[in-house]
Design a protein around this motif. Structure first.
Motif, PDB file in Angstrom:
ATOM      1  N   UNK A  27      36.098  19.199  35.203  1.00  9.11           N
ATOM      2  CA  UNK A  27      36.475  20.231  34.236  1.00  9.11           C
ATOM      3  C   UNK A  27      37.172  21.422  34.885  1.00  9.11           C
ATOM      4  N   UNK A  28      37.233  21.477  36.222  1.00  4.68           N
ATOM      5  CA  UNK A  28      37.844  22.642  36.866  1.00  4.68           C
ATOM      6  C   UNK A  28      38.303  22.302  38.275  1.00  4.68           C
ATOM      7  N   UNK A  29      39.224  23.131  38.797  1.00  5.42           N
ATOM      8  CA  UNK A  29      39.665  23.030  40.190  1.00  5.42           C
ATOM      9  C   UNK A  29      39.644  24.427  40.802  1.00  5.42           C
ATOM     10  N   UNK A  30      39.434  24.494  42.115  1.00  6.49           N
ATOM     11  CA  UNK A  30      39.330  25.784  42.797  1.00  6.49           C
ATOM     12  C   UNK A  30      40.327  25.837  43.949  1.00  6.49           C
ATOM     13  N   UNK A  31      41.111  26.918  44.007  1.00  9.14           N
ATOM     14  CA  UNK A  31      42.076  27.097  45.093  1.00  9.14           C
ATOM     15  C   UNK A  31      41.815  28.433  45.778  1.00  9.14           C
ATOM     16  N   UNK A  32      41.749  28.418  47.102  1.00  9.17           N
ATOM     17  CA  UNK A  32      41.444  29.613  47.877  1.00  9.17           C
ATOM     18  C   UNK A  32      42.675  30.512  47.972  1.00  9.17           C
ATOM     19  N   UNK A  33      42.499  31.799  47.677  1.00  9.81           N
ATOM     20  CA  UNK A  33      43.564  32.795  47.781  1.00  9.81           C
ATOM     21  C   UNK A  33      43.443  33.599  49.070  1.00  9.81           C
ATOM     22  N   UNK A  34      42.199  33.972  49.427  1.00 11.37           N
ATOM     23  CA  UNK A  34      41.965  34.777  50.620  1.00 11.37           C
ATOM     24  C   UNK A  34      40.589  34.432  51.188  1.00 11.37           C
ATOM     25  N   UNK A  66      31.511  46.958  55.366  1.00 15.90           N
ATOM     26  CA  UNK A  66      31.611  46.600  53.943  1.00 15.90           C
ATOM     27  C   UNK A  66      32.810  47.284  53.287  1.00 15.90           C
ATOM     28  N   UNK A  67      33.289  48.390  53.866  1.00 20.69           N
ATOM     29  CA  UNK A  67      34.488  49.024  53.316  1.00 20.69           C
ATOM     30  C   UNK A  67      35.686  48.084  53.389  1.00 20.69           C
ATOM     31  N   UNK A  68      35.751  47.286  54.449  1.00 18.65           N
ATOM     32  CA  UNK A  68      36.816  46.286  54.555  1.00 18.65           C
ATOM     33  C   UNK A  68      36.695  45.251  53.446  1.00 18.65           C
ATOM     34  N   UNK A  69      35.446  44.938  53.055  1.00 18.93           N
ATOM     35  CA  UNK A  69      35.199  44.000  51.959  1.00 18.93           C
ATOM     36  C   UNK A  69      35.733  44.565  50.652  1.00 18.93           C
ATOM     37  N   UNK A  70      35.392  45.843  50.340  1.00 18.78           N
ATOM     38  CA  UNK A  70      35.858  46.446  49.081  1.00 18.78           C
ATOM     39  C   UNK A  70      37.387  46.525  49.054  1.00 18.78           C
ATOM     40  N   UNK A  71      37.988  46.848  50.181  1.00 17.85           N
ATOM     41  CA  UNK A  71      39.456  46.935  50.237  1.00 17.85           C
ATOM     42  C   UNK A  71      40.104  45.585  49.982  1.00 17.85           C
ATOM     43  N   UNK A  72      39.528  44.529  50.564  1.00 17.99           N
ATOM     44  CA  UNK A  72      40.089  43.183  50.386  1.00 17.99           C
ATOM     45  C   UNK A  72      39.966  42.723  48.940  1.00 17.99           C
ATOM     46  N   UNK A  73      38.781  42.912  48.351  1.00 19.16           N
ATOM     47  CA  UNK A  73      38.566  42.474  46.969  1.00 19.16           C
ATOM     48  C   UNK A  73      39.446  43.274  46.019  1.00 19.16           C
ATOM     49  N   UNK A  74      39.557  44.575  46.265  1.00 24.03           N
ATOM     50  CA  UNK A  74      40.393  45.419  45.408  1.00 24.03           C
ATOM     51  C   UNK A  74      41.865  45.019  45.497  1.00 24.03           C
ATOM     52  N   UNK A  75      42.292  44.634  46.684  1.00 28.88           N
ATOM     53  CA  UNK A  75      43.678  44.214  46.878  1.00 28.88           C
ATOM     54  C   UNK A  75      44.010  42.982  46.057  1.00 28.88           C
ATOM     55  N   UNK A  76      43.021  42.106  45.860  1.00 26.04           N
ATOM     56  CA  UNK A  76      43.258  40.863  45.128  1.00 26.04           C
ATOM     57  C   UNK A  76      42.668  40.904  43.712  1.00 26.04           C
ATOM     58  N   UNK A  77      42.370  42.103  43.225  1.00 28.89           N
ATOM     59  CA  UNK A  77      41.850  42.239  41.865  1.00 28.89           C
ATOM     60  C   UNK A  77      42.949  41.925  40.856  1.00 28.89           C
ATOM     61  N   UNK A  78      42.552  41.229  39.786  1.00 32.72           N
ATOM     62  CA  UNK A  78      43.467  40.893  38.706  1.00 32.72           C
ATOM     63  C   UNK A  78      42.936  41.523  37.424  1.00 32.72           C
ATOM     64  N   UNK A  79      43.766  42.345  36.777  1.00 28.07           N
ATOM     65  CA  UNK A  79      43.323  43.017  35.558  1.00 28.07           C
ATOM     66  C   UNK A  79      43.603  42.209  34.296  1.00 28.07           C
ATOM     67  N   UNK A  80      44.394  41.139  34.437  1.00 30.64           N
ATOM     68  CA  UNK A  80      44.799  40.392  33.248  1.00 30.64           C
ATOM     69  C   UNK A  80      44.074  39.053  33.105  1.00 30.64           C
ATOM     70  N   UNK A  81      43.133  38.745  34.004  1.00 31.86           N
ATOM     71  CA  UNK A  81      42.358  37.506  33.889  1.00 31.86           C
ATOM     72  C   UNK A  81      40.891  37.822  34.136  1.00 31.86           C
ATOM     73  N   UNK A  82      39.984  36.972  33.655  1.00 26.90           N
ATOM     74  CA  UNK A  82      38.550  37.187  33.921  1.00 26.90           C
ATOM     75  C   UNK A  82      38.273  37.137  35.422  1.00 26.90           C
ATOM     76  N   UNK A  83      37.443  38.063  35.898  1.00 27.32           N
ATOM     77  CA  UNK A  83      37.160  38.172  37.328  1.00 27.32           C
ATOM     78  C   UNK A  83      35.648  38.290  37.519  1.00 27.32           C
ATOM     79  N   UNK A  84      35.094  37.419  38.379  1.00 27.17           N
ATOM     80  CA  UNK A  84      33.664  37.427  38.673  1.00 27.17           C
ATOM     81  C   UNK A  84      33.476  37.553  40.175  1.00 27.17           C
ATOM     82  N   UNK A  85      32.640  38.498  40.597  1.00 29.90           N
ATOM     83  CA  UNK A  85      32.296  38.673  42.001  1.00 29.90           C
ATOM     84  C   UNK A  85      30.796  38.483  42.137  1.00 29.90           C
TER      85      UNK A  85
END
Length: 355
Positions: A27-34, A66-85
Motif C-alpha cells: 500500500x505504500x513506498x518509502x524513499x529517503x530524502x536526507x 540537537x540544534x543541527x537536528x532542528x536545522x536539518x528537519x526545518x530545511x526539509x519541512x514541507x508546508x503543502x503535504x502532511x508531515x510527521x516527525x
C-alpha cells in the motif's frame, strides 16, 4: 487497515541500531530524502492517497548537537503535504514527563524544541498506554521514568488522520517503549445521525424539496405525521446535498482559475469587451456564493461564538472543527475487572456489556 509505518526504538546507541522504519509494501513506498546520524527524512507515498513527509528521530543527548537536528528537519519541512516527525527526541517538554531522581528543569533544550515546533506548525497528539516510554530499569530510589519518545504532526497530517493517537507499547526487550501511529485506520462510526445544515438555507431548492414532502400523505396521529414529515424532509435534503457540498472545493478552484485567466487577459490587452466583463462579474459572484457556503459549513462545525466577529474561513477553523470530532473519541476505558482496554473493538464491547 493496519498501520502503514511504525517507530521501534531499540536500546543500542546511534541511528543505525536505534530505529527501524516499517511500512506495508502493498500500500505504500518509502524513499529517503536526507539521512544524518540523528534522523532519516523521507517521503512515504501511499498509493492512491498521496505523499507524506516522514522524519524518524534519534536525538543526541547534547543540546548543541540537537540544534543541527532542528536545522536539518526545518530545511526539509514541507508546508503543502502532511508531515510527521517521530522517534527518540531525548528531550522532555514538561515536568509531568519525568518521575524519579532529579526534578525536571525547563532548560535550553526543551525551549529550543518548543521554538522549533511553534515556528514550523508542529503539534503533539494524544497517546494511549503508559505516559513514560523510557526507564533506566533500576529499582528503589534510583529508578527513573521519562517520556523521551513522541510524535509531532503538522496541521495537514492532523486533519488527514481520523483518530490521531500514538500508542505506547509495553517495554519488553528494551528500556524504550515502541511507539506506533496509525496513519489510516478504519473506525466504525455506528449509525449516522442526520443534521440540518445551515448552508442549505442558501439554496432556493430547499423550499421546493420541503414543499414536496409536506404535500405527501402520511399515516398516524398529528404528532406522528409531523415527525415523519420532518424525518423525510431531512433525509431528502441530505441526499440532495450529499454531492453538491463535496463539489464546492473543486468549483472554488475552477472559478479562481477562470477569473485569473480573464483578469490576465484584461491586463495584457488593457480592456475587456462587455461580454467578457459580464462573464467576469458573474464568475466573481458565483465564487463569492460558494465561499459563503463553505464558510457557513465550517462555522456550524466549529461551534465557537467568537467566530461571529468575522474571522475568515482559514486552516485554523478547519483544524478546530476536526479537533472537536477527535476530542469525542474514547481511546481507552477500564472494564469490569479494572483492566485498561484500548483496542477499539474491545472498548465497544465494554460499553455494550455495561449498558
Amino acid at each position: 487497515m493496519g498501520p502503514l509505518w511504525d517507530f521501534f526504538l531499540l536500546p543500542s546507541e546511534g541511528l543505525s541500531g536505534g530505529i527501524m522504519i516499517i511500512w506495508r509494501v502493498e500500500v505504500a513506498s518509502f524513499s529517503v530524502v536526507k539521512k544524518l546520524d540523528q534522523c532519516v527524512i523521507g517521503d512515504l507515498n501511499v498509493f492512491n492517497k498521496g505523499v507524506w513527509r516522514i522524519s524518524t528521530i534519534y536525538g543526541s543527548k547534547e543540546t548543541h548537537k540537537r540544534r543541527l537536528l532542528w536545522e536539518c528537519v526545518q530545511e526539509h519541512s514541507q508546508t503543502d503535504i502532511p508531515y510527521v516527525i517521530g522517534g527518540y527526541f531525548n528531550c522532555m517538554l514538561a515536568k509531568e514527563d519525568k518521575k524519579g531522581w532529579r526534578k525536571f528543569v525547563f532548560s535550553q533544550g526543551p525551549m529550543e524544541m518548543l521554538k522549533f515546533m511553534n515556528e514550523n506548525d508542529f503539534h503533539e497528539v494524544g497517546f494511549v498506554g503508559s505516559r513514560f516510554n523510557w526507564c533506566n530499569n533500576k529499582v528503589g530510589g534510583g529508578r527513573i521514568l521519562e517520556r523521551l519518545d513522541r510524535c509531532i504532526l503538522n496541521y495537514l497530517a492532523i486533519n488527514k488522520i481520523q483518530i490521531d493517537v500514538v500508542r505506547h507499547l509495553a517495554r519488553v526487550a528494551s528500556d524504550h517503549s515502541p511507539i506506533v501511529l496509525k496513519i489510516y485506520d478504519s473506525v466504525s462510526n455506528g449509525r449516522r445521525c442526520l443534521k440540518f445544515e445551515d448552508a442549505w438555507l442558501s439554496f432556493k431548492t430547499l423550499a421546493y424539496i420541503i414543499s414536496n414532502v409536506w404535500k405527501k400523505n402520511f399515516m398516524g396521529d398529528d404528532m406522528e405525521i409531523l415527525n415523519k414529515k420532518c424525518k423525510r424532509s431531512l433525509k431528502d435534503l441530505f441526499f440532495w446535498s450529499k454531492f453538491k457540498l463535496k463539489e464546492f472545493s473543486k468549483e472554488k478552484d475552477r472559478l479562481k482559475a477562470e477569473i485569473s485567466q480573464i483578469q490576465e487577459e484584461e491586463a495584457s490587452e488593457g480592456w475587456l469587451d462587455d461580454e467578457k466583463l459580464w462573464l467576469l462579474r458573474s464568475k466573481v459572484k458565483e465564487l463569492n456564493f460558494i465561499l459563503n457556503c463553505l464558510n457557513t459549513w465550517w462555522r456550524q462545525r466549529a461551534k465557537v461564538k467568537w467566530i461571529e466577529a468575522g474571522d475568515s474561513n482559514t486552516k485554523f477553523f478547519h483544524t478546530f472543527a476536526n479537533a472537536r470530532r477527535k476530542a469525542n473519541w474514547i481511546s481507552q476505558v477500564r472494564n469490569a475487572d479494572g483492566i485498561l482496554i484500548d483496542e477499539p473493538k474491545e472498548v465497544e464491547e465494554v460499553f455494550f456489556n455495561f449498558f
